[in-house]
Design a protein around this motif. Structure first.
Motif, short mmCIF file in Angstrom:
data_model
loop_
_atom_site.label_atom_id
_atom_site.label_comp_id
_atom_site.label_asym_id
_atom_site.label_seq_id
_atom_site.Cartn_x
_atom_site.Cartn_y
_atom_site.Cartn_z
N UNK A 187 13.79 -23.22 4.07
CA UNK A 187 13.81 -21.93 3.17
C UNK A 187 14.47 -20.74 3.79
N UNK A 188 15.10 -19.86 3.16
CA UNK A 188 15.93 -18.81 4.03
C UNK A 188 15.12 -17.95 4.71
N UNK A 189 13.56 -18.09 4.69
CA UNK A 189 12.81 -17.25 5.38
C UNK A 189 12.40 -17.76 6.94
N UNK A 190 13.07 -18.80 6.95
CA UNK A 190 12.97 -19.40 8.49
C UNK A 190 11.75 -20.34 8.52
N UNK A 191 11.40 -20.90 7.56
CA UNK A 191 10.23 -21.75 7.40
C UNK A 191 10.48 -23.25 8.01
N UNK A 192 9.42 -23.82 7.87
CA UNK A 192 9.50 -25.16 8.77
C UNK A 192 10.23 -26.12 7.87
N UNK A 193 11.34 -27.03 8.46
CA UNK A 193 12.31 -27.91 7.82
C UNK A 193 11.30 -28.75 7.06
N UNK A 194 11.72 -29.36 6.02
CA UNK A 194 11.10 -30.53 5.18
C UNK A 194 12.30 -31.73 5.11
N UNK A 195 12.01 -32.90 5.51
CA UNK A 195 12.75 -33.84 5.28
C UNK A 195 12.65 -35.06 4.46
N UNK A 196 13.73 -35.63 4.11
CA UNK A 196 13.64 -36.98 3.12
C UNK A 196 14.62 -37.96 3.44
N UNK A 197 14.33 -39.14 3.74
CA UNK A 197 15.21 -40.08 4.11
C UNK A 197 16.33 -40.21 3.10
N UNK A 198 17.48 -40.78 3.32
CA UNK A 198 18.74 -40.94 2.46
C UNK A 198 18.68 -42.65 2.39
N UNK A 199 19.10 -43.16 1.20
CA UNK A 199 19.28 -44.71 0.85
C UNK A 199 20.87 -44.96 0.42
N UNK A 236 0.75 -1.12 -0.02
CA UNK A 236 0.06 0.07 0.14
C UNK A 236 0.81 1.33 -0.04
N UNK A 237 0.28 2.30 -0.53
CA UNK A 237 1.19 3.60 -0.80
C UNK A 237 1.24 4.35 0.61
N UNK A 238 0.32 4.02 1.46
CA UNK A 238 0.38 4.66 2.85
C UNK A 238 0.45 3.58 4.04
N UNK A 239 0.80 4.04 5.07
CA UNK A 239 0.53 3.10 6.44
C UNK A 239 1.68 1.91 6.13
N UNK A 240 1.36 1.08 7.26
CA UNK A 240 2.24 -0.20 7.22
C UNK A 240 1.80 -1.31 7.06
N UNK A 241 2.71 -2.29 6.57
CA UNK A 241 2.27 -3.62 6.04
C UNK A 241 2.93 -4.58 6.14
N UNK A 242 2.79 -5.95 6.38
CA UNK A 242 3.59 -7.00 6.44
C UNK A 242 3.07 -8.20 6.00
N UNK A 243 3.41 -9.17 5.27
CA UNK A 243 3.03 -10.03 4.83
C UNK A 243 4.18 -11.54 4.94
N UNK A 244 3.39 -12.46 5.26
CA UNK A 244 4.14 -13.74 5.54
C UNK A 244 3.42 -15.05 5.17
N UNK A 245 3.91 -16.11 5.23
CA UNK A 245 3.52 -17.38 4.77
C UNK A 245 3.71 -18.48 5.91
N UNK A 246 2.90 -18.98 6.49
CA UNK A 246 3.03 -19.84 7.88
C UNK A 246 3.99 -21.16 7.21
N UNK A 247 5.07 -21.39 8.06
CA UNK A 247 6.13 -22.39 7.71
C UNK A 247 6.82 -22.15 6.32
N UNK A 248 6.62 -21.11 5.94
CA UNK A 248 7.61 -20.70 4.65
C UNK A 248 8.63 -19.47 4.86
#
Length: 394
Positions: free
Chosen positions: A364-376, A42-54
């Motif tokens: 993710x570099x935004x401090x999101x929740x880790x995602x894991x996968x097993x290695x074989x 927005x042109x005036x005021x404050x704003x913040x936008x985030x995505x949970x877990x991302x």
């Protein structure tokens, strides 16, 4: 022959096998391809936008604490529900409107406050009281709830500030439970912190998503947040005063790659001569933010099933590989960096083919929740035969 047998028995002691060496082949990070989103702040005021877990899509308008009007009631409701938890659909204990609280109503109405009508002796369940606070933004019910919880409004305000400090809302100060007092100030960033916490409470999320409710005395009341039900918006609270302008803390739930993702944001200080104009402008400022975040979100596989993560080199030419056992997919937006962490335990002398061994984590570099996968493991790893060892040491 006997000499050979003796050599076979002694060689391992004189020449112990070296430990297998693991060399990582996967880069330490990846970037989601594509052009980074341009957020229509927005042109005036404050704003913040985030995505949970991302992570965060950013902020605008600085970080000076400003009046937040009835957005204050997010903390009021959050505190009530943490002190007196409700399950989805549960009504909870009953509150009775006192004669003094009912007698204050005409004066509150004359001041032009946002209210629900009450009479002495009227009984509200805790859920109904919270509906009055979050939907038609009733200042009087915020004060009634505060006194019910803490014994006095001042005591409740002290709890609000203590909770804000605990949550890390460093630029927030509450002076009342309704937000009518312009001394109650915060920032868009702090309100996103609180909104994320509040939306994790099932009863809060359920009430904030309602378009209307039926209350004692008042009958049917409507949610001031007209964005609810549009563009995935599921709440959470409007605010509007001369000092604060139009304010909105919002949440929207969208599907990305079959997974539900919650967008959380705040827009403060939208101008206007009165409440309808202020709210109209804050809604118009909010919708592009929600739509931009929704369009930018993607499910991106940073590592594919079978991608090599490391090589294992054992003694005398033995070895194998370590690879991803499944796709490792992160939710993010183009241009977002993803850190890739590899954990591989010590390699045993024998490791069968396609055996789970280790873990790959993406953050993710935004401090999101880790995602894991097993290695074989790849090919079977075995120690060299006795004969191969004898030949090596001749």
């Amino acid at each position: 022959m006997l000499a050979g047998v003796t050599l076979f028995a002694i060689a391992p002691l004189r020449n112990p096998l070296p430990v297998a060496a693991v060399a990582r082949t996967l880069p330490g990070s990846a970037t989601i391809p594509g052009k980074a989103p341009v957020v229509p702040w927005p042109a005036t005021g404050q704003a913040a936008l985030s995505v949970e877990g991302v992570g965060s899509l950013g902020t605008s308008g600085g970080s000076e604490p400003v009046p937040i009007a009835s957005v204050t009631k997010v903390m009021t409701a959050y505190l009530i529900l943490t002190e007196h938890p409700l399950k989805r659909g549960e009504h909870g204990p009953k509150l009775t409107v006192s004669a003094a609280q009912a007698a204050a109503y005409p004066g509150e109405l004359a001041r032009g406050e946002s209210l629900v009508p009450v009479v002495a002796g009227a009984v509200f369940t805790q859920r109904q009281a919270l509906q009055a606070v979050l939907l038609p933004s009733a200042n009087n019910m915020a004060r009634i709830l505060a006194a019910w919880d803490a014994g006095s409004i001042d005591a409740f305000v002290a709890k609000m500030n203590a909770t804000a400090e605990k949550l890390g809302m460093k630029d927030t100060r509450y002076t009342d439970p309704s937000g009518l007092d312009p001394g109650t100030v915060s920032t868009a960033v702090d309100q996103v912190i609180l909104a994320r916490k509040a939306m994790r409470l099932p009863a809060f999320a359920e009430i904030a998503a309602q378009k209307k409710a039926t209350l004692p005395v008042a009958g049917e009341v409507k949610n001031y947040n007209s964005l609810v039900g549009r563009d995935g918006v599921v709440g959470i609270k409007t605010g509007s005063t001369d000092e604060a302008g139009g304010c909105l803390v919002f949440a929207a739930v969208v599907k990305v790659g079959g997974r539900k993702v919650t967008i959380v944001g705040a827009v403060l200080g939208q101008p206007g001569a009165n409440t309808p104009v202020q709210l109209d402008r804050v809604f118009k400022a909010t919708r592009p933010l929600v739509r931009t975040a929704t369009a930018a979100l993607t499910a991106h596989p940073v590592v594919r099933t079978g991608d090599q993560v490391a090589t294992v080199t054992g003694p005398l030419g033995t070895g194998t590989t370590i690879h991803a056992g499944k796709d490792l997919t992160v939710v993010g937006w183009p241009g977002m960096r993803v850190r890739l962490d590899v954990e591989i335990p010590a390699i045993p002398a024998r490791l069968p083919a396609q055996t789970e061994h280790g873990q790959l984590t993406a953050v993710t570099d935004g401090g999101g929740a880790p995602v894991t996968a097993a290695l074989h493991s790849g090919e079977r790893l075995e120690p060299p035969s006795n004969w191969e060892r004898i030949r090596q040491h001749r």
